[in-house]
Design a protein around this motif. Sequence first.
Motif, PDB file in Angstrom:
ATOM      1  N   TYR A 162       4.184   4.873 -11.944  1.00 11.94           N
ATOM      2  CA  TYR A 162       3.885   3.449 -11.770  1.00 11.94           C
ATOM      3  C   TYR A 162       5.028   2.468 -12.061  1.00 11.94           C
ATOM      4  N   LEU A 165       7.772   2.731  -9.557  1.00  9.29           N
ATOM      5  CA  LEU A 165       7.388   2.275  -8.219  1.00  9.29           C
ATOM      6  C   LEU A 165       7.412   0.758  -8.153  1.00  9.29           C
ATOM      7  N   LEU A 201       3.504  -6.970  -0.905  1.00 15.79           N
ATOM      8  CA  LEU A 201       3.556  -5.764  -1.725  1.00 15.79           C
ATOM      9  C   LEU A 201       2.319  -5.633  -2.602  1.00 15.79           C
ATOM     10  N   SER A 202       1.989  -6.714  -3.277  1.00 16.14           N
ATOM     11  CA  SER A 202       0.871  -6.633  -4.210  1.00 16.14           C
ATOM     12  C   SER A 202      -0.464  -6.569  -3.478  1.00 16.14           C
ATOM     13  N   ALA A 203      -0.420  -6.788  -2.172  1.00 18.40           N
ATOM     14  CA  ALA A 203      -1.642  -6.665  -1.379  1.00 18.40           C
ATOM     15  C   ALA A 203      -1.739  -5.285  -0.745  1.00 18.40           C
ATOM     16  N   GLY A 204      -0.767  -4.437  -1.015  1.00 16.15           N
ATOM     17  CA  GLY A 204      -0.822  -3.077  -0.484  1.00 16.15           C
ATOM     18  C   GLY A 204      -0.215  -2.940   0.902  1.00 16.15           C
TER      19      GLY A 204
ATOM     20  N   ALA B 173       9.290   5.334  -2.876  1.00 12.77           N
ATOM     21  CA  ALA B 173       8.322   6.371  -3.264  1.00 12.77           C
ATOM     22  C   ALA B 173       8.996   7.736  -3.258  1.00 12.77           C
ATOM     23  N   VAL B 176      11.550   7.981  -6.204  1.00 16.62           N
ATOM     24  CA  VAL B 176      10.895   8.117  -7.508  1.00 16.62           C
ATOM     25  C   VAL B 176      10.231   9.489  -7.640  1.00 16.62           C
ATOM     26  N   VAL B 177       9.580   9.906  -6.590  1.00 19.94           N
ATOM     27  CA  VAL B 177       8.887  11.190  -6.637  1.00 19.94           C
ATOM     28  C   VAL B 177       9.871  12.340  -6.817  1.00 19.94           C
ATOM     29  N   LEU B 193       2.429  14.484  -6.042  1.00 20.26           N
ATOM     30  CA  LEU B 193       3.184  13.300  -6.439  1.00 20.26           C
ATOM     31  C   LEU B 193       3.336  12.315  -5.282  1.00 20.26           C
ATOM     32  N   ALA B 197       1.973   8.548  -5.227  1.00 17.46           N
ATOM     33  CA  ALA B 197       2.875   7.400  -5.085  1.00 17.46           C
ATOM     34  C   ALA B 197       2.496   6.532  -3.887  1.00 17.46           C
ATOM     35  N   GLN B 200      -0.699   4.609  -4.499  1.00 15.20           N
ATOM     36  CA  GLN B 200      -0.513   3.425  -5.335  1.00 15.20           C
ATOM     37  C   GLN B 200       0.110   2.286  -4.545  1.00 15.20           C
ATOM     38  N   LEU B 201       1.072   2.627  -3.704  1.00 21.53           N
ATOM     39  CA  LEU B 201       1.720   1.588  -2.901  1.00 21.53           C
ATOM     40  C   LEU B 201       0.728   0.914  -1.966  1.00 21.53           C
ATOM     41  N   SER B 202      -0.044   1.714  -1.268  1.00 20.45           N
ATOM     42  CA  SER B 202      -0.958   1.139  -0.281  1.00 20.45           C
ATOM     43  C   SER B 202      -2.148   0.461  -0.954  1.00 20.45           C
ATOM     44  N   ALA B 203      -2.254   0.648  -2.260  1.00 25.45           N
ATOM     45  CA  ALA B 203      -3.316  -0.041  -2.995  1.00 25.45           C
ATOM     46  C   ALA B 203      -2.790  -1.313  -3.646  1.00 25.45           C
ATOM     47  N   GLY B 204      -1.524  -1.619  -3.417  1.00 21.75           N
ATOM     48  CA  GLY B 204      -0.960  -2.844  -3.963  1.00 21.75           C
ATOM     49  C   GLY B 204      -0.436  -2.695  -5.374  1.00 21.75           C
ATOM     50  N   LEU B 205      -0.187  -1.478  -5.799  1.00 29.24           N
ATOM     51  CA  LEU B 205       0.377  -1.217  -7.121  1.00 29.24           C
ATOM     52  C   LEU B 205      -0.357  -1.958  -8.235  1.00 29.24           C
ATOM     53  N   PRO B 206      -1.670  -1.785  -8.307  1.00 29.40           N
ATOM     54  CA  PRO B 206      -2.415  -2.419  -9.397  1.00 29.40           C
ATOM     55  C   PRO B 206      -2.079  -1.739 -10.715  1.00 29.40           C
ATOM     56  N   VAL B 207      -2.134  -2.464 -11.785  1.00 31.76           N
ATOM     57  CA  VAL B 207      -1.873  -1.875 -13.093  1.00 31.76           C
ATOM     58  C   VAL B 207      -2.889  -0.756 -13.325  1.00 31.76           C
ATOM     59  N   PRO B 208      -2.397   0.443 -13.611  1.00 31.41           N
ATOM     60  CA  PRO B 208      -3.297   1.584 -13.762  1.00 31.41           C
ATOM     61  C   PRO B 208      -4.107   1.475 -15.045  1.00 31.41           C
ATOM     62  N   HIS B 214      -1.107  11.862 -16.376  1.00 30.31           N
ATOM     63  CA  HIS B 214      -0.312  13.092 -16.284  1.00 30.31           C
ATOM     64  C   HIS B 214      -0.950  14.167 -17.149  1.00 30.31           C
TER      65      HIS B 214
END
Lengths: 215, 215
Positions: A162, A165, A201-204, B173, B176-177, B193, B197, B200-208, B214
Amino acid sequence: MDIESERPGLRERKKQETRIALSWAAIRLAVERGLDNVRVEDIAAEAGVSPRTFNNYFSSKGEAIVARHFDRARQIAEELRARPASEPLWEALANAVTARFALGQDTGGESTPDRQWVDGVRLMINDPALTGAFAAAAAAAEAELAAAVADRTGTDAALDLYPRLVAGAVGVAIRVVMERWLNAEPPIPIARLLHDALGQLSAGLPVPPKGPSHP
Amino acid sequence: MDIESERPGLRERKKQETRIALSWAAIRLAVERGLDNVRVEDIAAEAGVSPRTFNNYFSSKGEAIVARHFDRARQIAEELRARPASEPLWEALANAVTARFALGQDTGGESTPDRQWVDGVRLMINDPALTGAFAAAAAAAEAELAAAVADRTGTDAALDLYPRLVAGAVGVAIRVVMERWLNAEPPIPIARLLHDALGQLSAGLPVPPKGPSHP
DNA sequence: AGCATTTCTTGCGCGATCCGCAAAGATTCT
DNA sequence: AGAATCTTTGCGGATCGCGCAAGAAATGCT
């Protein structure tokens, strides 16, 4: 490429001064004559030090040229840490990035006619000899940003994808925006581009609707 | 760095062969001895050509080493174009990337199982002297990917930020991977991985969420 | 097949870079 | 002031990247 702000004795101050003088001289000469027509010797002379000293500060021409941009990019992580923890991550990121890139766009202190700067940066991005140094600087800056993001989000930069990324995505946004901004005719406010890129980006990164997003 | 598949005469075939031989030799030697202990002379000897010829193919050691990785990364754009247009973009991207990275992970064809190899590769790609070459290769590959994304989404790679952001994000991605994969102990399947990755990108990199991702 | 053309290889050599080393100079500490 | 520490600088060496031109190899044309 270390910038350690130790207590500011005469020594440290002079070091920073020559560092900046060298970087600035490198940029100016590269813009004027073209990168290939600038030798280390010239840069050193311009900054008033010996050629050997140049290599005590930078291990290559490219590093010297990129240094100032790097110094600024690096501060994004700092800026992020300074943001209130209550701010949502992506909002804080947008603010941090904008704070560093949307105002003193070019010089970073002194004011030089914009035209020259734009030409210089365009040259920098287009010259294959510099992409390396440029990317190395970006990677270093991203590492710090990743650490800051990890701290803020309670993730681990070593184990979680995370934070890296996020940092990488921000780096990409900056890179793409800079390139677009340099080639925009007529000019587009950089703040607008940054806001747009980070928003996507933040919208995916959803596929945008049909209409042209460039009015 | 051009790879043009022209009609396969004897000449073209030999060229590709020496190109690959040189790149492969560079990688092998760098992994064995460390990059700094490999001179162009050695690589040329290993591939059975003169040192001068090495520079006819690659302008630096780094370029030679990165060449194979680059060739593969480059095919992602191709792979994307081959995907049915009905597939949603991010699904197609995930499939394209996975297709190229999830199988012949490192060697690119032959199977070299060793542990030593991974260690060597890790050392090699962490070498600052290579970050430049890596970035240059990535930039080239991303440009092609951006074009493919633009075609698929009806956007304009010259005017819209979107395709470049997508290509850049995918590049991040992968970077990093790869890094995470090389340092994972115990090993993590690279497909997992990558899926993570890109997800997460296509979801807008929300805070997990809190829990460690892991296991 | 014969011959001209294009392309690739190779050796040579130059200009430049990067870096280690040690002497000289400048700054800081006590 | 005197010692300790760091910086600058010149010198020399190991590469490196590349232009140049001659020779070799492959290709195209007839």
